[in-house]
Design a protein around this motif. Structure first.
Motif, PDB file in Angstrom:
ATOM      1  N   LEU A 139      -6.357   7.023 -14.460  1.00  0.00           N
ATOM      2  CA  LEU A 139      -5.750   5.691 -14.336  1.00  0.00           C
ATOM      3  C   LEU A 139      -5.011   5.557 -13.006  1.00  0.00           C
ATOM      4  N   LYS A 140      -4.410   6.652 -12.532  1.00  0.00           N
ATOM      5  CA  LYS A 140      -3.746   6.623 -11.226  1.00  0.00           C
ATOM      6  C   LYS A 140      -4.770   6.390 -10.116  1.00  0.00           C
ATOM      7  N   GLU A 141      -5.929   7.031 -10.253  1.00  0.00           N
ATOM      8  CA  GLU A 141      -6.988   6.850  -9.265  1.00  0.00           C
ATOM      9  C   GLU A 141      -7.489   5.409  -9.283  1.00  0.00           C
ATOM     10  N   ILE A 142      -7.622   4.845 -10.491  1.00  0.00           N
ATOM     11  CA  ILE A 142      -8.055   3.451 -10.595  1.00  0.00           C
ATOM     12  C   ILE A 142      -7.015   2.537  -9.970  1.00  0.00           C
ATOM     13  N   HIS A 143      -5.736   2.856 -10.209  1.00  0.00           N
ATOM     14  CA  HIS A 143      -4.655   2.031  -9.659  1.00  0.00           C
ATOM     15  C   HIS A 143      -4.722   1.997  -8.132  1.00  0.00           C
ATOM     16  N   LYS A 144      -5.105   3.124  -7.523  1.00  0.00           N
ATOM     17  CA  LYS A 144      -5.229   3.176  -6.068  1.00  0.00           C
ATOM     18  C   LYS A 144      -6.314   2.231  -5.584  1.00  0.00           C
ATOM     19  N   GLU A 145      -7.294   1.967  -6.457  1.00  0.00           N
ATOM     20  CA  GLU A 145      -8.392   1.075  -6.086  1.00  0.00           C
ATOM     21  C   GLU A 145      -8.015  -0.395  -6.273  1.00  0.00           C
ATOM     22  N   MET A 146      -6.777  -0.644  -6.711  1.00  0.00           N
ATOM     23  CA  MET A 146      -6.328  -2.010  -6.946  1.00  0.00           C
ATOM     24  C   MET A 146      -5.696  -2.608  -5.694  1.00  0.00           C
ATOM     25  N   GLY A 147      -6.072  -2.070  -4.528  1.00  0.00           N
ATOM     26  CA  GLY A 147      -5.436  -2.508  -3.290  1.00  0.00           C
ATOM     27  C   GLY A 147      -5.647  -3.971  -2.966  1.00  0.00           C
ATOM     28  N   GLY A 148      -6.594  -4.593  -3.600  1.00  0.00           N
ATOM     29  CA  GLY A 148      -6.802  -6.010  -3.374  1.00  0.00           C
ATOM     30  C   GLY A 148      -8.064  -6.293  -2.575  1.00  0.00           C
ATOM     31  N   VAL A 149      -8.450  -7.550  -2.582  1.00  0.00           N
ATOM     32  CA  VAL A 149      -9.682  -7.970  -1.923  1.00  0.00           C
ATOM     33  C   VAL A 149      -9.584  -7.806  -0.410  1.00  0.00           C
ATOM     34  N   GLU A 150      -8.343  -7.824   0.130  1.00  0.00           N
ATOM     35  CA  GLU A 150      -8.198  -7.716   1.573  1.00  0.00           C
ATOM     36  C   GLU A 150      -8.772  -6.403   2.108  1.00  0.00           C
ATOM     37  N   GLN A 151      -8.743  -5.346   1.284  1.00  0.00           N
ATOM     38  CA  GLN A 151      -9.343  -4.081   1.710  1.00  0.00           C
ATOM     39  C   GLN A 151     -10.857  -4.186   1.775  1.00  0.00           C
ATOM     40  N   VAL A 152     -11.434  -4.962   0.868  1.00  0.00           N
ATOM     41  CA  VAL A 152     -12.885  -5.163   0.886  1.00  0.00           C
ATOM     42  C   VAL A 152     -13.305  -5.877   2.167  1.00  0.00           C
ATOM     43  N   GLU A 153     -12.471  -6.818   2.613  1.00  0.00           N
ATOM     44  CA  GLU A 153     -12.795  -7.578   3.820  1.00  0.00           C
ATOM     45  C   GLU A 153     -12.893  -6.669   5.043  1.00  0.00           C
ATOM     46  N   LYS A 154     -12.201  -5.536   5.013  1.00  0.00           N
ATOM     47  CA  LYS A 154     -12.252  -4.610   6.147  1.00  0.00           C
ATOM     48  C   LYS A 154     -13.653  -4.038   6.339  1.00  0.00           C
ATOM     49  N   LEU A 155     -14.474  -4.101   5.291  1.00  0.00           N
ATOM     50  CA  LEU A 155     -15.837  -3.605   5.413  1.00  0.00           C
ATOM     51  C   LEU A 155     -16.679  -4.501   6.317  1.00  0.00           C
ATOM     52  N   LEU A 156     -16.213  -5.734   6.542  1.00  0.00           N
ATOM     53  CA  LEU A 156     -16.948  -6.681   7.382  1.00  0.00           C
ATOM     54  C   LEU A 156     -16.481  -6.654   8.832  1.00  0.00           C
ATOM     55  N   GLU A 157     -15.280  -6.133   9.056  1.00  0.00           N
ATOM     56  CA  GLU A 157     -14.674  -6.217  10.381  1.00  0.00           C
ATOM     57  C   GLU A 157     -15.205  -5.138  11.314  1.00  0.00           C
ATOM     58  N   GLU A 158     -15.013  -5.374  12.623  1.00  0.00           N
ATOM     59  CA  GLU A 158     -15.559  -4.479  13.643  1.00  0.00           C
ATOM     60  C   GLU A 158     -14.483  -3.834  14.508  1.00  0.00           C
ATOM     61  N   ASN A 159     -13.205  -4.136  14.266  1.00  0.00           N
ATOM     62  CA  ASN A 159     -12.156  -3.566  15.114  1.00  0.00           C
ATOM     63  C   ASN A 159     -11.933  -2.086  14.790  1.00  0.00           C
ATOM     64  N   ALA A 160     -11.139  -1.434  15.631  1.00  0.00           N
ATOM     65  CA  ALA A 160     -10.927   0.018  15.504  1.00  0.00           C
ATOM     66  C   ALA A 160     -10.295   0.384  14.168  1.00  0.00           C
ATOM     67  N   GLU A 161      -9.325  -0.403  13.726  1.00  0.00           N
ATOM     68  CA  GLU A 161      -8.657  -0.121  12.449  1.00  0.00           C
ATOM     69  C   GLU A 161      -9.645  -0.199  11.288  1.00  0.00           C
ATOM     70  N   ALA A 162     -10.495  -1.221  11.320  1.00  0.00           N
ATOM     71  CA  ALA A 162     -11.485  -1.391  10.251  1.00  0.00           C
ATOM     72  C   ALA A 162     -12.500  -0.252  10.268  1.00  0.00           C
ATOM     73  N   ARG A 163     -12.935   0.160  11.457  1.00  0.00           N
ATOM     74  CA  ARG A 163     -13.906   1.250  11.546  1.00  0.00           C
ATOM     75  C   ARG A 163     -13.314   2.562  11.020  1.00  0.00           C
ATOM     76  N   ALA A 164     -12.027   2.787  11.319  1.00  0.00           N
ATOM     77  CA  ALA A 164     -11.360   3.989  10.813  1.00  0.00           C
ATOM     78  C   ALA A 164     -11.284   3.953   9.294  1.00  0.00           C
ATOM     79  N   TYR A 165     -10.993   2.765   8.748  1.00  0.00           N
ATOM     80  CA  TYR A 165     -10.921   2.607   7.290  1.00  0.00           C
ATOM     81  C   TYR A 165     -12.293   2.836   6.655  1.00  0.00           C
ATOM     82  N   GLN A 166     -13.328   2.287   7.276  1.00  0.00           N
ATOM     83  CA  GLN A 166     -14.690   2.454   6.765  1.00  0.00           C
ATOM     84  C   GLN A 166     -15.094   3.919   6.751  1.00  0.00           C
ATOM     85  N   GLU A 167     -14.718   4.653   7.792  1.00  0.00           N
ATOM     86  CA  GLU A 167     -15.037   6.073   7.867  1.00  0.00           C
ATOM     87  C   GLU A 167     -14.279   6.853   6.802  1.00  0.00           C
TER      88      GLU A 167
END
Length: 212
Positions: free
Chosen positions: A108-136
């Motif tokens: 449940l703690k692991e699932i809770h970590k996945e509750m970061g919100g839709v804004e984290q999903v949007e990072k999968l579309l972005e091309e900046n350095a921060e987004a690429r680091a997150y994707q990696e």
């Protein structure tokens, strides 16, 4: 003495059942909340495919699969605990129940970590350095948390999305269609499994070449 022992036994069992109920309620809350995220991940995967970015589309689907597998794991654990807590030999199984509840709390703690919100999903579309680091970071995490079966199911979903976006309608099989033999089906499945294994090995090698 006997009455005291009986009271303690019932108390421990009641507490375990209450803990299990609390975990079940929390899981149901997470299921509702994470559906919003996984729906967006599916939409992001489609958007990435439209852009011709299959790698990001696959990453979105892998993240979605990981979240779904966490929910399924927690649900299976709770179902097992429910059976154990109602077992007539509860006192003998108490250690197993307590351990199971601890595992459930961790999931449940692991699932809770996945509750970061839709804004984290949007990072999968972005091309900046921060987004690429997150994707990696997400890609590396998923590499250690998805089974080969999960990866195969992601590949199947990716292929289905590609067909959907290409406007390919899978035709109804004609009456005179020649059916593949079991041996032919097995050979096709074997070749697909080999290809996917090669792809996974290539991805792993690429990750290892990237400096930390």
């Amino acid at each position: 003495m006997g009455n005291s022992g009986s009271t303690n036994k019932i108390s421990a069992q009641d507490k375990a059942i209450l803990d299990m109920k609390n975990q079940r309620d929390k899981l149901h809350q997470y299921q509702k909340r994470i559906t919003v995220i996984t729906d967006r991940e599916l939409a992001v995967a489609k958007e990435c495919l439209k852009r011709g970015d299959e790698k990001k589309a696959k990453l979105a689907l892998r993240r979605k699969k990981y979240q779904e597998s966490l929910l399924a794991k927690a649900d299976a654990q709770l179902a097992q605990l429910e059976q154990l807590t109602h077992d007539v030999e509860f006192a003998q199984l108490q250690k197993d129940v307590m351990f199971g509840l601890q595992q459930g709390t961790q999931v449940l703690k692991e699932i809770h970590k996945e509750m970061g919100g839709v804004e984290q999903v949007e990072k999968l579309l972005e091309e900046n350095a921060e987004a690429r680091a997150y994707q990696e970071e997400i890609s590396n995490m998923l590499a250690n948390n998805l089974s080969n079966q999960d990866e195969d199911e992601v590949e199947d979903e990716l292929e289905a999305l590609e067909a959907e976006l290409s406007g390919i309608d899978l035709p109804t099989a004609p009456a005179n269609k020649i059916e593949l033999t079991d041996a032919q089906k097995a050979e096709i499945a074997k070749e697909r499994a080999k290809k996917r294994a090669r792809d996974r090995a290539a991805e792993q090698q690429q990750r290892e070449l990237i400096p930390a």
